[in-house]
Write a protein that holds these residues in place. Structure first.
Motif, PDB file in Angstrom:
ATOM      1  N   VAL A 106       0.849  -1.201   0.000  1.00  0.00           N
ATOM      2  CA  VAL A 106       0.000   0.000   0.000  1.00  0.00           C
ATOM      3  C   VAL A 106       0.877   1.240   0.000  1.00  0.00           C
ATOM      4  CG1 VAL A 106      -1.942   1.145   1.138  1.00  0.00           C
ATOM      5  CG2 VAL A 106      -1.702  -1.350   1.299  1.00  0.00           C
ATOM      6  N   HIS A 109      -3.142   6.175  -0.576  1.00  0.00           N
ATOM      7  CA  HIS A 109      -4.391   6.035   0.157  1.00  0.00           C
ATOM      8  C   HIS A 109      -5.187   4.819  -0.325  1.00  0.00           C
ATOM      9  CE1 HIS A 109      -3.211   9.725   1.783  1.00  0.00           C
ATOM     10  NE2 HIS A 109      -3.918  10.568   1.053  1.00  0.00           N
ATOM     11  N   ALA A 110      -5.817   4.135   0.631  1.00  0.00           N
ATOM     12  CA  ALA A 110      -6.699   3.004   0.351  1.00  0.00           C
ATOM     13  C   ALA A 110      -8.038   3.315   0.997  1.00  0.00           C
ATOM     14  CB  ALA A 110      -6.115   1.714   0.910  1.00  0.00           C
ATOM     15  N   VAL A 111      -9.030   3.632   0.173  1.00  0.00           N
ATOM     16  CA  VAL A 111     -10.289   4.170   0.673  1.00  0.00           C
ATOM     17  C   VAL A 111     -11.454   3.300   0.213  1.00  0.00           C
ATOM     18  CG1 VAL A 111     -11.800   6.202   0.702  1.00  0.00           C
ATOM     19  CG2 VAL A 111      -9.316   6.496   0.605  1.00  0.00           C
ATOM     20  N   CYS A 115      -9.738   0.035   0.539  1.00  0.00           N
ATOM     21  CA  CYS A 115      -9.365  -0.474   1.858  1.00  0.00           C
ATOM     22  C   CYS A 115      -9.911  -1.887   2.046  1.00  0.00           C
ATOM     23  CB  CYS A 115      -9.890   0.459   2.943  1.00  0.00           C
ATOM     24  SG  CYS A 115      -9.050   0.264   4.531  1.00  0.00           S
ATOM     25  N   VAL A 118      -7.357  -4.285   0.840  1.00  0.00           N
ATOM     26  CA  VAL A 118      -6.295  -4.469   1.833  1.00  0.00           C
ATOM     27  C   VAL A 118      -6.748  -5.436   2.917  1.00  0.00           C
ATOM     28  CG1 VAL A 118      -4.852  -3.309   3.564  1.00  0.00           C
ATOM     29  CG2 VAL A 118      -5.363  -2.163   1.386  1.00  0.00           C
ATOM     30  N   THR A 119      -7.997  -5.288   3.339  1.00  0.00           N
ATOM     31  CA  THR A 119      -8.550  -6.135   4.394  1.00  0.00           C
ATOM     32  C   THR A 119      -8.463  -7.609   4.047  1.00  0.00           C
ATOM     33  OG1 THR A 119     -10.125  -4.361   4.885  1.00  0.00           O
ATOM     34  CG2 THR A 119     -10.607  -6.519   5.828  1.00  0.00           C
ATOM     35  N   SER A 124      -0.186  -7.222   4.848  1.00  0.00           N
ATOM     36  CA  SER A 124      -0.299  -5.891   4.252  1.00  0.00           C
ATOM     37  C   SER A 124       0.769  -4.974   4.835  1.00  0.00           C
ATOM     38  CB  SER A 124      -1.688  -5.285   4.518  1.00  0.00           C
ATOM     39  OG  SER A 124      -2.709  -6.099   3.992  1.00  0.00           O
ATOM     40  N   LEU A 132      -6.113   5.162   5.389  1.00  0.00           N
ATOM     41  CA  LEU A 132      -6.979   4.030   5.111  1.00  0.00           C
ATOM     42  C   LEU A 132      -8.319   4.218   5.810  1.00  0.00           C
ATOM     43  CD1 LEU A 132      -3.831   2.833   5.838  1.00  0.00           C
ATOM     44  CD2 LEU A 132      -4.872   0.829   4.808  1.00  0.00           C
ATOM     45  N   TYR A 134     -12.974   3.257   5.552  1.00  0.00           N
ATOM     46  CA  TYR A 134     -14.184   2.788   4.863  1.00  0.00           C
ATOM     47  C   TYR A 134     -15.206   3.924   4.943  1.00  0.00           C
ATOM     48  CZ  TYR A 134     -11.590  -1.357   6.238  1.00  0.00           C
ATOM     49  OH  TYR A 134     -10.576  -2.269   6.455  1.00  0.00           O
ATOM     50  N   LEU A 168     -10.965   8.292   8.114  1.00  0.00           N
ATOM     51  CA  LEU A 168      -9.700   7.793   7.602  1.00  0.00           C
ATOM     52  C   LEU A 168      -8.684   7.775   8.740  1.00  0.00           C
ATOM     53  CD1 LEU A 168      -9.429   9.676   4.184  1.00  0.00           C
ATOM     54  CD2 LEU A 168     -10.203   7.339   4.583  1.00  0.00           C
ATOM     55  N   ALA A 174      -3.589   2.090  11.540  1.00  0.00           N
ATOM     56  CA  ALA A 174      -4.029   0.849  10.897  1.00  0.00           C
ATOM     57  C   ALA A 174      -3.191  -0.332  11.366  1.00  0.00           C
ATOM     58  CB  ALA A 174      -3.958   0.991   9.381  1.00  0.00           C
TER      59      ALA A 174
END
Length: 259
Positions: A106, A109-111, A115, A118-119, A124, A132, A134, A168, A174
């Motif tokens: 990553v 940004h992972a949005v 995200c 990534v989960t 990760s 990051l 949801y 975020l 995270a």
């Protein structure tokens, strides 16, 4: 299959799957989901692939759903939206239950859905600058599919925090929550992830990795006694596998085993 929205490459038993819509911050649409499904299927059936790295091109890992895609969903019938949701569901299942170890790299940004990707990964690693979260509730949507996996990964309390607030969080937070394994500086993350992948390729049996993943995912769905019974059965089966026999022999002979 020729890919338009992702890049797929295999080198030294590692398949790299790169989200490749940098001008759209690697946002997801139906076509990209379909290509991701095809790429993960290809990696699973390739005997020369042992580990998969999932990453994004450009500044973002993945910004979630594409805006044009979201606009189209408003015009869909319920049946069309259900079919579309099931395509995403199947991609998530495919990653989560994949035979090979999947690592998220990553670097931005992972949005929202990003995200979510990534989960699903086994391991990760994120750069300090990455955010990051949801954010679905902020646009009147829900993080329905990812919630099923996030509760398993970080627990109900922290999942409620992230999914209900839509906030975020930093990569460091995270990591504290258990959403990512570690935070690695941008100038070292590619090397770090490559080293993790190489260690898995050369330091562990492919069969052992596969069976261990299955055991971890299955125990959540069973009462304790059933899970232990399955664990005992897998233990016995693995002892008969050629990998185990070779590995134990090398250990007893004080030889270094290279898988």
């Amino acid at each position: 299959m020729a890919f338009e929205h992702i890049l797929y490459d295999v080198k030294s038993r590692v398949a790299s799957i790169t989200l490749h819509r940098p001008e759209k911050r690697n946002a997801l649409n139906g076509a990209m989901v379909a290509e991701l499904r095809a790429a993960f299927k290809q990696a699973e059936s390739d005997p020369d692939v042992k580990v998969i790295i999932l990453k994004g091109a450009g500044e973002a890992f993945c910004a979630g759903a594409d805006l044009e895609y979201l606009q189209q969903l408003q015009l869909n019938t319920r049946e069309e939206n259900l079919a579309d949701s099931k395509e995403l569901m199947q991609l998530m299942q495919q990653i989560y239950y994949h035979d090979k170890v999947v690592i998220a790299q990553v670097e931005g940004h992972a949005v929202a859905g990003g995200c979510g990707l990534v989960t699903l990964c086994d391991l990760s690693y994120a750069v300090p600058e990455a955010k990051l979260g949801y954010t679905e509730v902020k646009i009147g949507f829900i993080p329905a599919l990812v919630a099923v996996f996030l509760v398993r990964k970080i627990g109900e309390g922290r999942a409620r925090d992230l999914l209900l607030t839509g906030r975020l969080i930093t990569a460091e937070k995270a990591a504290y929550y258990g959403l990512v394994n570690d935070v690695i500086p941008a100038d070292r993350i590619a090397e770090h992830v490559a080293k993790i992948a190489d260690d898995l390729c050369t330091g562990a049996s492919a069969n052992s990795l596969k069976v261990t993943k299955k055991l971890i995912t299955d125990v959540f769905d069973q009462p304790l006694e059933n899970a232990l019974e399955q664990a005992a059965r897998l233990n016995a089966e693995t002892r008969e596998h050629a990998d185990c026999q070779r590995g134990i022999k090398a250990f007893l002979d004080k030889e270094k085993m290279v898988w």
